[in-house]
Design a protein around this motif. Structure first.
Motif, short mmCIF file in Angstrom:
data_model
loop_
_atom_site.label_atom_id
_atom_site.label_comp_id
_atom_site.label_asym_id
_atom_site.label_seq_id
_atom_site.Cartn_x
_atom_site.Cartn_y
_atom_site.Cartn_z
N TYR A 194 0.89 -1.30 -0.08
CA TYR A 194 0.02 0.22 -0.09
C TYR A 194 0.76 1.71 -0.47
O TYR A 194 1.64 1.77 1.02
N THR A 195 0.65 1.98 -0.28
CA THR A 195 1.65 3.39 -0.28
C THR A 195 0.62 4.45 0.23
O THR A 195 -0.16 4.56 0.75
N LEU A 196 1.99 4.60 1.06
CA LEU A 196 1.28 5.66 2.06
C LEU A 196 1.62 7.39 1.79
O LEU A 196 2.38 7.69 0.96
N ARG A 197 0.34 7.81 2.19
CA ARG A 197 0.52 9.08 1.78
C ARG A 197 -0.15 9.85 3.40
O ARG A 197 -0.73 9.90 4.57
N ILE A 198 0.46 11.01 3.30
CA ILE A 198 0.44 11.54 4.99
C ILE A 198 -0.14 13.02 4.58
O ILE A 198 0.09 13.60 3.96
N GLU A 199 -1.38 13.72 5.68
CA GLU A 199 -1.75 14.48 5.25
C GLU A 199 -2.37 14.93 6.63
O GLU A 199 -2.33 14.72 7.64
N THR A 200 -2.77 16.17 6.38
CA THR A 200 -2.07 17.77 7.56
C THR A 200 -3.51 17.77 8.38
O THR A 200 -4.38 17.95 7.16
N SER A 201 -3.81 17.37 9.27
CA SER A 201 -5.36 17.54 9.61
C SER A 201 -4.83 17.51 11.32
O SER A 201 -4.78 17.37 12.02
N GLN A 202 -6.48 17.67 11.78
CA GLN A 202 -6.47 18.06 13.16
C GLN A 202 -7.01 17.61 13.58
O GLN A 202 -6.56 16.75 14.99
N ARG A 203 -7.69 16.22 13.07
CA ARG A 203 -7.94 14.77 14.23
C ARG A 203 -7.04 13.86 13.43
O ARG A 203 -6.33 13.76 11.73
N GLN A 204 -6.43 12.89 14.05
CA GLN A 204 -5.28 12.22 14.05
C GLN A 204 -5.80 10.84 13.66
O GLN A 204 -6.49 10.46 14.36
N ARG A 205 -5.76 9.80 12.94
CA ARG A 205 -5.81 8.78 12.46
C ARG A 205 -5.47 8.61 11.22
O ARG A 205 -4.65 8.51 10.95
N GLN A 263 -6.29 5.26 8.17
CA GLN A 263 -6.98 4.63 6.85
C GLN A 263 -6.35 4.14 6.02
O GLN A 263 -5.40 4.40 5.49
N LEU A 264 -7.29 2.66 5.82
CA LEU A 264 -7.00 2.04 4.72
C LEU A 264 -7.95 2.32 3.55
O LEU A 264 -9.44 2.23 3.97
N GLY A 265 -7.45 2.35 2.57
CA GLY A 265 -8.12 1.78 1.50
C GLY A 265 -7.61 2.77 -0.08
O GLY A 265 -6.86 3.25 -0.14
N GLY A 266 -8.28 2.10 -0.81
CA GLY A 266 -8.08 2.37 -2.10
C GLY A 266 -6.78 2.20 -3.03
O GLY A 266 -5.98 3.09 -3.51
N GLY A 267 -5.88 1.47 -2.53
CA GLY A 267 -3.96 1.14 -2.47
C GLY A 267 -3.80 2.08 -1.75
O GLY A 267 -2.09 1.86 -2.12
N GLU A 268 -4.18 2.87 -0.24
CA GLU A 268 -3.52 3.94 0.46
C GLU A 268 -3.07 3.03 1.41
O GLU A 268 -4.54 3.08 1.96
N ILE A 269 -2.93 3.43 2.30
CA ILE A 269 -2.64 4.12 3.92
C ILE A 269 -2.37 5.67 4.10
O ILE A 269 -1.41 6.36 3.61
N ILE A 270 -3.80 6.01 4.35
CA ILE A 270 -3.46 7.67 4.54
C ILE A 270 -2.84 7.81 6.57
O ILE A 270 -4.14 7.20 6.50
N VAL A 271 -2.52 8.78 6.27
CA VAL A 271 -2.11 8.62 8.22
C VAL A 271 -2.20 10.92 7.82
O VAL A 271 -2.15 11.28 7.18
N SER A 272 -3.23 10.89 9.45
CA SER A 272 -3.45 12.01 9.39
C SER A 272 -2.47 12.10 10.10
O SER A 272 -2.88 12.05 10.92
N VAL A 273 -2.29 13.77 10.67
CA VAL A 273 -1.32 14.27 11.61
C VAL A 273 -1.93 16.14 11.43
O VAL A 273 -1.77 16.21 10.12
N ARG A 274 -1.31 16.47 12.54
CA ARG A 274 -1.43 17.95 12.45
C ARG A 274 0.21 18.61 11.88
O ARG A 274 -0.29 19.49 11.06
#
Length: 332
Positions: free
Chosen positions: A190-201, A203-214
């Motif tokens: 899975y491709t790792l995608r890091i995005e900025t968000s106030q909610r840290q979590r 998620q898995l979907g669409g061939g990606e693992i999305i990490v949301s951090v501040r």
């Protein structure tokens, strides 16, 4: 003045003469009128009191012999299990230690090994990727028996040590914590995608693992969140696979084991003598069929806590293609 015999002896008071006369030819051969009773009626040497005394003595002596016979193996085993550091002809005389560093000379080869005594039933030899050799033996095992067994397995030990030297294991690959990195999960990349968000979590979907951090630049925090998510997934997936695999061994009368998840460096799984099953956290990167292989391997250990021929027969019964799965797992 003369006296006659009849004047002072009363035949009623001393009947012996009369008895002899009355018995006549019928008197027993061992009869003696000058004694009380017959000679044949004299008290025997084996009187009841002497017989009782003899029995008591025999019981005491027998008990002492039994105690000595019972203690002799324990004393001998204790002497033989004294620690001896790096070779020697006799057991050491220092305080017993559960771990001993020892050396075995097999032909021109020398094998250094660590000997560990524990509460187990069988003798086990383990060769690790760093070429360490650890021998685990039941308590009070004769050192000569251990060394004799090691001599028979010396070629096997040296072979695996050489294999590990030629192909040293690569260090485990930690998930990279940058956008675009590939994270393996249940055998898929899975491709790792890091995005900025106030909610840290995570998620898995669409061939990606999305990490949301501040703060997307805080790679340590990203890695911590990702590893925490992987552990949660491992707890869920491993519990499901253990539940799915257990019916294959339930007929053996073993209890459903507690499950522990550990970050192990050299093993995919382990099983304790208390019936606990531990699985390596890094198995979450592997396909489900390889996770099942490790789970069933440890479940078979609940029946046979060793790698004897009986153990491998159990593996053949519950997972006929286990050899192929093991090969795939070791190549990944």
């Amino acid at each position: 003045m003369s006296y006659r015999r009849d004047d002072w002896i009363d035949d009623d008071e001393y009947p012996d003469d009369r008895d002899v006369e009355e018995l006549g030819d019928d008197a027993p051969a061992d009869y003696d009128p000058r004694t009380i009773g017959y000679v044949g009626d004299r008290p025997s040497f084996w009187s009841p009191a002497r017989i009782v005394l003899l029995i008591v003595v025999l019981v005491i002596v027998g008990s002492m012999l039994l105690i000595e016979l019972a203690l002799l193996p324990l004393i001998r085993a204790a002497m033989l299990n004294d620690p001896e550091v790096l070779d020697g002809d006799r057991p050491g005389r220092t305080k017993k230690s559960p771990k001993q560093l020892r050396r075995l000379q097999s032909g021109s080869a020398t094998i250094d090994y660590e000997l560990i005594f524990s509460r187990r039933k069988t003798l086990g030899i383990h060769v690790y990727p760093d070429t360490r050799v650890i021998v685990r033996a039941p308590l009070n095992t004769d050192l000569r028996f251990i060394e004799a067994h090691l001599h028979t397995r010396a070629a096997w030990i040296l072979k695996h040590q050489q294999q590990f030297r030629q192909t040293p294991p690569s260090p485990p690959v930690e998930p990279q914590s940058v956008t675009g990195a590939t994270v393996r999960y249940l055998g898929e990349g899975y491709t790792l995608r890091i995005e900025t968000s106030q909610r840290q979590r995570v998620q898995l979907g669409g061939g990606e693992i999305i990490v949301s951090v501040r703060d997307a630049t805080d790679t340590d925090h990203v890695a911590a969140l990702l590893n925490r998510w992987l552990r949660v997934q491992a707890e869920r997936v491993f519990a499901e696979r253990l539940t799915a695999c257990f019916p294959r061994v339930a007929a053996w009368g073993i209890a459903f084991p507690p499950l522990k998840i550990r970050d192990m460096k050299t093993r995919w799984g382990s099983c304790s003598s208390k019936g606990n099953v531990s699985l390596n956290l890094r198995l979450i990167h592997q396909p489900v069929e390889l996770i099942d292989y490790v789970v069933l391997h440890e479940l078979c250990h609940l029946k046979e806590l060793n790698h004897s021929p009986r153990f491998w027969k159990l593996m053949d019964r519950v997972l006929p293609d286990w050899r192929d799965r093991r090969k795939r797992l070791n190549q990944r």
